[in-house]
Structure formats: C-alpha cells, structure tokens
Write a protein that holds these residues in place. Structure first.
Motif, PDB file in Angstrom:
ATOM      1  N   HIS A 269     -19.591  -4.234   1.506  1.00 50.86           N
ATOM      2  CA  HIS A 269     -18.544  -5.156   1.938  1.00 50.86           C
ATOM      3  C   HIS A 269     -18.949  -5.884   3.208  1.00 50.86           C
ATOM      4  CE1 HIS A 269     -15.007  -3.035  -0.305  1.00 50.86           C
ATOM      5  NE2 HIS A 269     -15.729  -3.826  -1.092  1.00 50.86           N
ATOM      6  N   GLU A 270     -18.561  -7.165   3.283  1.00 46.94           N
ATOM      7  CA  GLU A 270     -18.877  -7.960   4.462  1.00 46.94           C
ATOM      8  C   GLU A 270     -17.929  -7.640   5.626  1.00 46.94           C
ATOM      9  OE1 GLU A 270     -19.953 -10.055   0.701  1.00 46.94           O
ATOM     10  OE2 GLU A 270     -18.077  -9.232   1.472  1.00 46.94           O
ATOM     11  N   ASN A 271     -16.657  -7.383   5.293  1.00 46.36           N
ATOM     12  CA  ASN A 271     -15.635  -7.226   6.331  1.00 46.36           C
ATOM     13  C   ASN A 271     -15.335  -5.769   6.610  1.00 46.36           C
ATOM     14  OD1 ASN A 271     -15.241 -10.097   6.121  1.00 46.36           O
ATOM     15  ND2 ASN A 271     -13.931  -9.734   4.349  1.00 46.36           N
ATOM     16  N   MET A 272     -15.207  -5.443   7.888  1.00 47.59           N
ATOM     17  CA  MET A 272     -14.803  -4.093   8.266  1.00 47.59           C
ATOM     18  C   MET A 272     -13.775  -4.178   9.395  1.00 47.59           C
ATOM     19  SD  MET A 272     -18.271  -1.826   7.859  1.00 47.59           S
ATOM     20  CE  MET A 272     -17.378  -0.250   7.780  1.00 47.59           C
ATOM     21  N   PHE A 273     -12.892  -3.184   9.440  1.00 50.15           N
ATOM     22  CA  PHE A 273     -11.736  -3.235  10.330  1.00 50.15           C
ATOM     23  C   PHE A 273     -11.502  -1.869  10.985  1.00 50.15           C
ATOM     24  CE2 PHE A 273     -10.092  -7.142   8.318  1.00 50.15           C
ATOM     25  CZ  PHE A 273     -10.725  -7.095   7.093  1.00 50.15           C
ATOM     26  N   TRP A 274     -10.988  -1.906  12.207  1.00 47.78           N
ATOM     27  CA  TRP A 274     -10.465  -0.704  12.847  1.00 47.78           C
ATOM     28  C   TRP A 274      -8.996  -0.926  13.204  1.00 47.78           C
ATOM     29  CZ3 TRP A 274     -11.955   4.103  13.021  1.00 47.78           C
ATOM     30  CH2 TRP A 274     -13.307   4.427  12.908  1.00 47.78           C
TER      31      TRP A 274
ATOM     32  N   TYR B 162       0.846  -1.184   0.000  1.00 45.40           N
ATOM     33  CA  TYR B 162       0.000   0.000   0.000  1.00 45.40           C
ATOM     34  C   TYR B 162       0.892   1.248   0.000  1.00 45.40           C
ATOM     35  CZ  TYR B 162      -3.994  -2.882   1.550  1.00 45.40           C
ATOM     36  OH  TYR B 162      -4.993  -3.829   1.640  1.00 45.40           O
ATOM     37  N   ARG B 163       0.328   2.347  -0.511  1.00 47.89           N
ATOM     38  CA  ARG B 163       0.975   3.649  -0.371  1.00 47.89           C
ATOM     39  C   ARG B 163       0.001   4.594   0.326  1.00 47.89           C
ATOM     40  NH1 ARG B 163       3.100   5.868  -5.619  1.00 47.89           N
ATOM     41  NH2 ARG B 163       0.973   6.557  -6.022  1.00 47.89           N
ATOM     42  N   GLN B 164       0.533   5.342   1.275  1.00 43.04           N
ATOM     43  CA  GLN B 164      -0.288   6.277   2.022  1.00 43.04           C
ATOM     44  C   GLN B 164       0.296   7.679   1.897  1.00 43.04           C
ATOM     45  OE1 GLN B 164      -0.413   5.512   6.243  1.00 43.04           O
ATOM     46  NE2 GLN B 164      -2.291   6.672   6.536  1.00 43.04           N
ATOM     47  N   GLU B 165      -0.546   8.614   1.513  1.00 43.72           N
ATOM     48  CA  GLU B 165      -0.133  10.010   1.411  1.00 43.72           C
ATOM     49  C   GLU B 165      -0.655  10.763   2.633  1.00 43.72           C
ATOM     50  OE1 GLU B 165      -0.783  11.679  -2.432  1.00 43.72           O
ATOM     51  OE2 GLU B 165      -0.214   9.834  -3.450  1.00 43.72           O
ATOM     52  N   PRO B 166      -0.018  11.880   2.966  1.00 46.11           N
ATOM     53  CA  PRO B 166      -0.417  12.621   4.186  1.00 46.11           C
ATOM     54  C   PRO B 166      -1.901  12.958   4.199  1.00 46.11           C
ATOM     55  CG  PRO B 166       1.635  13.493   3.299  1.00 46.11           C
ATOM     56  CD  PRO B 166       1.126  12.495   2.284  1.00 46.11           C
ATOM     57  N   GLY B 167      -2.552  12.692   5.332  1.00 45.05           N
ATOM     58  CA  GLY B 167      -3.959  13.025   5.483  1.00 45.05           C
ATOM     59  C   GLY B 167      -4.919  12.058   4.823  1.00 45.05           C
ATOM     60  N   GLU B 168      -4.394  10.955   4.302  1.00 50.02           N
ATOM     61  CA  GLU B 168      -5.249   9.982   3.632  1.00 50.02           C
ATOM     62  C   GLU B 168      -5.002   8.590   4.187  1.00 50.02           C
ATOM     63  OE1 GLU B 168      -6.862  13.001   1.512  1.00 50.02           O
ATOM     64  OE2 GLU B 168      -7.533  10.895   1.502  1.00 50.02           O
ATOM     65  N   GLY B 169      -5.939   7.688   3.902  1.00 43.78           N
ATOM     66  CA  GLY B 169      -5.712   6.294   4.260  1.00 43.78           C
ATOM     67  C   GLY B 169      -4.851   5.601   3.213  1.00 43.78           C
ATOM     68  N   PRO B 170      -4.289   4.433   3.546  1.00 49.21           N
ATOM     69  CA  PRO B 170      -3.484   3.686   2.564  1.00 49.21           C
ATOM     70  C   PRO B 170      -4.316   3.267   1.354  1.00 49.21           C
ATOM     71  CG  PRO B 170      -3.159   2.849   4.802  1.00 49.21           C
ATOM     72  CD  PRO B 170      -4.326   3.770   4.861  1.00 49.21           C
ATOM     73  N   VAL B 171      -3.659   3.191   0.205  1.00 50.38           N
ATOM     74  CA  VAL B 171      -4.298   2.758  -1.029  1.00 50.38           C
ATOM     75  C   VAL B 171      -3.514   1.565  -1.569  1.00 50.38           C
ATOM     76  CG1 VAL B 171      -4.894   3.385  -3.395  1.00 50.38           C
ATOM     77  CG2 VAL B 171      -5.154   5.066  -1.569  1.00 50.38           C
ATOM     78  N   LEU B 172      -4.252   0.519  -1.929  1.00 51.89           N
ATOM     79  CA  LEU B 172      -3.608  -0.704  -2.404  1.00 51.89           C
ATOM     80  C   LEU B 172      -2.889  -0.481  -3.733  1.00 51.89           C
ATOM     81  CD1 LEU B 172      -3.237  -3.800  -2.006  1.00 51.89           C
ATOM     82  CD2 LEU B 172      -5.280  -4.093  -3.442  1.00 51.89           C
ATOM     83  N   LEU B 173      -1.634  -0.954  -3.804  1.00 50.38           N
ATOM     84  CA  LEU B 173      -0.869  -0.917  -5.055  1.00 50.38           C
ATOM     85  C   LEU B 173      -0.922  -2.273  -5.762  1.00 50.38           C
ATOM     86  CD1 LEU B 173       2.315   0.986  -3.818  1.00 50.38           C
ATOM     87  CD2 LEU B 173       0.432   1.915  -5.180  1.00 50.38           C
ATOM     88  N   VAL B 174      -0.683  -3.350  -5.002  1.00 52.94           N
ATOM     89  CA  VAL B 174      -0.584  -4.669  -5.630  1.00 52.94           C
ATOM     90  C   VAL B 174      -0.797  -5.763  -4.598  1.00 52.94           C
ATOM     91  CG1 VAL B 174       1.871  -5.124  -5.223  1.00 52.94           C
ATOM     92  CG2 VAL B 174       0.835  -5.910  -7.336  1.00 52.94           C
TER      93      VAL B 174
ATOM     94  N   ASN C 148     -12.398 -10.736  -2.687  1.00 54.58           N
ATOM     95  CA  ASN C 148     -10.966 -10.486  -2.880  1.00 54.58           C
ATOM     96  C   ASN C 148     -10.423  -9.835  -1.617  1.00 54.58           C
ATOM     97  OD1 ASN C 148     -11.034  -7.536  -2.993  1.00 54.58           O
ATOM     98  ND2 ASN C 148     -12.054  -7.816  -4.965  1.00 54.58           N
ATOM     99  N   ASN C 149      -9.138  -9.631  -1.573  1.00 54.73           N
ATOM    100  CA  ASN C 149      -8.492  -9.169  -0.353  1.00 54.73           C
ATOM    101  C   ASN C 149      -8.160  -7.688  -0.345  1.00 54.73           C
ATOM    102  OD1 ASN C 149      -8.437 -11.615   1.051  1.00 54.73           O
ATOM    103  ND2 ASN C 149      -6.721 -12.334  -0.166  1.00 54.73           N
ATOM    104  N   GLU C 150      -8.693  -6.929  -1.275  1.00 55.61           N
ATOM    105  CA  GLU C 150      -8.350  -5.521  -1.291  1.00 55.61           C
ATOM    106  C   GLU C 150      -9.090  -4.788  -0.189  1.00 55.61           C
ATOM    107  OE1 GLU C 150      -9.002  -3.453  -4.935  1.00 55.61           O
ATOM    108  OE2 GLU C 150      -8.246  -1.546  -4.149  1.00 55.61           O
ATOM    109  N   GLN C 151      -8.345  -4.107   0.657  1.00 56.00           N
ATOM    110  CA  GLN C 151      -8.927  -3.275   1.701  1.00 56.00           C
ATOM    111  C   GLN C 151      -9.038  -1.839   1.205  1.00 56.00           C
ATOM    112  OE1 GLN C 151      -6.513  -3.857   5.324  1.00 56.00           O
ATOM    113  NE2 GLN C 151      -8.366  -4.726   6.189  1.00 56.00           N
TER     114      GLN C 151
END
Lengths: 109, 112
Positions: free
Chosen positions: B29-34, A35-47, B98-101
């Motif tokens: 989505h079925e799954n949620m996380f903190w 994942y990559r996370q930028e300031p003020g944001e949540g992580p975003v999936l890369l691969v 799938n596993n994408e969060q």
C-alpha cells in the motif's frame, strides 16, 4: 473540532430488536465508510457509500448516505449478540479520513 | 491474508522516555496512517504518509514525529513521552486504488 457526530453513543438492546445509528456532519464528504471494531482489534471496514441517497445492504445491515452527502445511517434488523462492537463512521476528504465519535453496541442474548 | 502488524500490543513507559511504535504492512500500500483512539473521541489522525519519505501532519501532530524509510514500514515516535499520550495507537494502510483502510490490532501505550 469533531466534524462527525454519532448517536447514540451507547446502545444496549435485546437480541432480535432493530436499531439505527446516525452519523451527522455539517461538511460534505466525497464518500463515507462504516467500520466495526471488536475489543482488542483494529476497526474493520463494513461498507463504503459514495453517491448521495445511496443505500447498501450487507445481510441484516442497511447503510444509507444522505442526499447532501453530509450524513449517514446504519440500520440493523433483528440484532444478534455477534453484532456487539464499536461502530465507527468515517468521512473521506481527499486522502484524509475523519472518524466519528463511535457508537458502542451491546446485544444481549 | 492481508495484514497490518504493530510491534507491541501493550507498552508501559515513563514520562520523558523516547518511544518508538512500529507498523508494517504486507499489501504494498502507498498510504499509511497513525491514529490515536480515546473514549468518546473516536479516532484522531496524528500523521499520514502517501509515499516513502513523505509525511503529512494530521489533526493532532504535536508531540509526535514519524518516519517512513521503506514502503512497508511506518514508525511513530514520541520524542519525550508525557502522561497525556497514554492512549490506544492504531496504524492503518490503504491503496490509492480504493479507499479501504486496513488496521493493525493497536498498541495500548501507558505513560507513567
């Protein structure tokens, strides 16, 4: 207990340089994500990598999953300022995601 | 455009207060996380839920509870906030297909 160690923790490089970030564990995962996370944001999936030895490319980013599915690497070719951010690996085991300690990358123009 | 939203970006509370952090996802989505995110420690899982009214403890559940009354909403509750709960709190959701969060933008909580 931190199961995923990332190195380096911090990296500051010039635009155009290459770099590699490592994600290591003593445990086996069914798959691993970056994942990559930028300031003020949540992580975003890369691969997501699933198979031992798998290599995936995303433009200038190359991801590899270790043969034993315990480690992974992220290689960036010709880094650009837009690559700046926090890079996180995450190992997946059943429904649980175990995140690495993170690598903070800064690419200077 | 898929979205996970969190009720507040910044929150300041006093020690001993009860704190509610709300998270809503619009992806069915079925799954949620903190998670909570602290420098040098990465993201640590507090609780997760794989269905309505179901919850599982993560790695650091002490001092927290959760509620999932509806599929799209997952709430994190700090019964009596303490200064060591000052942190960035991230909510995420994922599908069982799938596993994408997908993550929300985070809530930066400060407990004084």
């Amino acid at each position: 207990t931190q199961l995923l160690e990332q190195s380096p923790q911090f990296l500051s490089i010039q635009e155009g340089e290459n770099l590699t970030v490592y994600c290591n564990s003593s445990s086996v995962f069914s798959s691993l994500q970056w994942y990559r996370q930028e300031p003020g944001e949540g992580p975003v999936l890369l691969v997501t990598v699933v198979t031992g030895g798998e290599v995936k490319k995303l433009k200038r980013l190359t991801f590899q999953f270790g043969d034993a599915r315990k480690d992974s690497s992220l290689h960036i070719t010709a880094a650009q300022p837009g690559d700046t951010g926090l890079y996180l690996c995450a190992g997946i085991r059943t429904y649980k995601y175990i995140f690495g300690t993170g690598t903070r990358l800064k690419v200077l123009a | 455009d898929v979205k996970v939203t969190q009720s507040s970006r910044y929150l300041v509370k006093r020690t001993g207060e009860k704190v509610f952090l709300e998270c809503v996802q619009d992806m069915d989505h079925e799954n949620m996380f903190w998670y909570r995110q602290d420098p040098g420690l990465g993201l640590r899982l507090i609780y997760f839920s794989y269905d309505v009214k179901m919850k599982e403890k993560g790695d650091i559940p002490e001092g927290y509870s959760v509620s999932r009354e509806k599929k799209e909403r997952f709430s994190l509750i700090l019964e009596s906030a303490s200064t060591n709960q000052t942190s960035m709190y991230l909510c995420a959701s994922s599908s069982t297909r799938n596993n994408e969060q997908f993550f929300g933008p985070g809530t930066r909580l400060t407990v004084l």
